[in-house]
Design an enzyme around this catalytic site. Sequence first.
Site, short mmCIF file in Angstrom:
data_model
loop_
_atom_site.label_atom_id
_atom_site.label_comp_id
_atom_site.label_asym_id
_atom_site.label_seq_id
_atom_site.Cartn_x
_atom_site.Cartn_y
_atom_site.Cartn_z
N HIS A 125 0.81 -1.23 0.00
CA HIS A 125 0.00 0.00 0.00
C HIS A 125 0.84 1.28 0.00
O HIS A 125 0.32 2.35 -0.30
CB HIS A 125 -0.94 0.03 1.21
CG HIS A 125 -1.99 -1.03 1.20
ND1 HIS A 125 -2.82 -1.24 0.12
CD2 HIS A 125 -2.34 -1.95 2.14
CE1 HIS A 125 -3.64 -2.25 0.39
NE2 HIS A 125 -3.37 -2.69 1.60
N ASP A 162 -3.05 -10.62 -2.33
CA ASP A 162 -3.63 -10.06 -1.11
C ASP A 162 -5.07 -9.65 -1.38
O ASP A 162 -5.41 -9.21 -2.48
CB ASP A 162 -2.80 -8.85 -0.68
CG ASP A 162 -3.12 -8.34 0.71
OD1 ASP A 162 -4.20 -7.75 0.88
OD2 ASP A 162 -2.29 -8.51 1.62
N HIS A 164 -6.60 -7.10 -0.35
CA HIS A 164 -6.66 -5.66 -0.58
C HIS A 164 -5.78 -5.31 -1.79
O HIS A 164 -4.67 -5.81 -1.92
CB HIS A 164 -6.17 -4.90 0.65
CG HIS A 164 -6.92 -5.21 1.90
ND1 HIS A 164 -6.52 -6.20 2.78
CD2 HIS A 164 -8.06 -4.68 2.41
CE1 HIS A 164 -7.38 -6.26 3.79
NE2 HIS A 164 -8.32 -5.35 3.58
N ASP A 245 -4.99 -12.77 3.46
CA ASP A 245 -6.19 -12.25 4.09
C ASP A 245 -7.46 -12.46 3.26
O ASP A 245 -8.53 -11.97 3.65
CB ASP A 245 -6.03 -10.78 4.47
CG ASP A 245 -5.30 -9.95 3.43
OD1 ASP A 245 -4.98 -10.50 2.34
OD2 ASP A 245 -5.03 -8.77 3.68
#
Length: 307
Positions: A125, A162, A164, A245
Amino acid sequence: MLRLYTHPACLQHDPGPGHAEQPARLRAVLRALDHDRYAALDRIEAPRATREQLLRVHATAHVEHILNSVPPEGGICQLDEDTAMSHGSLEAALRAAGALVAAVDAVLDGTAQRAFCAVRPPGHHATRERAMGFCLFNNIAVAAAHALAVHGLKRVAIADFDVHHGNGTQAIFEHEPRVLFASSHQSPLYPDSGREDERGVGNIVNGILSPGAGSYEFREVWDSVLLPRLNAFRPQLILVSAGFDAHRDDPLADIRLGEEDYAWLTERLVALACTHANGRLISTLEGGYDLTALAASTSAHVSALMG
């Protein structure tokens, strides 16, 4: 041979009580890999990333901000709503990025064929200008830039599973045709990026998973969209943002994968690396916040990397 890069400093990054990205995550991963079946892992202590390596992907102001934001022992420096630094965070972040750089050097000089970096804080990120989403430096972007600048590669692929979207990685490379970024992620979900029409200079490919999606949808988006693009790119090196995740037990998202899905995708990424990159693949830990699911998923991933 599979190399495992980690460092005790990565356990000293502590964003504070109750934070999802806690030191216990890495402890769970390392305990899972402390088993006879992983005895053949070549375990290496991660070096620090250098300022030069970080500045290939981050603005000077961002690097300076992180270097100068270390709080005193016992203190917390809040960088944004989700992202914080403790006294040990800078050393952890430098070792996390440095692990990826060292892994690139090892696989490209033939010392190792594949590597897994068991490090934190995560990275995907972090943008060129800011820390966000638990991430201080963009570890995998630092690695890709090192492969381009130092080793002269022309085609580096980043596969990100991931849950996200890796908004920082995409933003850093969206105008760099030598890097292909392929991501599967839940949408809608933080950080609210990664639409299918975000294509960069033709080097960005996003696969959307709706809340509640499971194994079938995950495998379909990789089989029909992402893996064909990776194959057509013919990467000389594959880098993997390995976030676990999207597991059905993870508390931060709504995708329903199991560890067998991570093994399935890892096997296919290894096969692609063997076809195009002499087997060269480096994976790094990103998300995964249920400790039991994280340990089991990492074990499945590393077993598949070992072949």
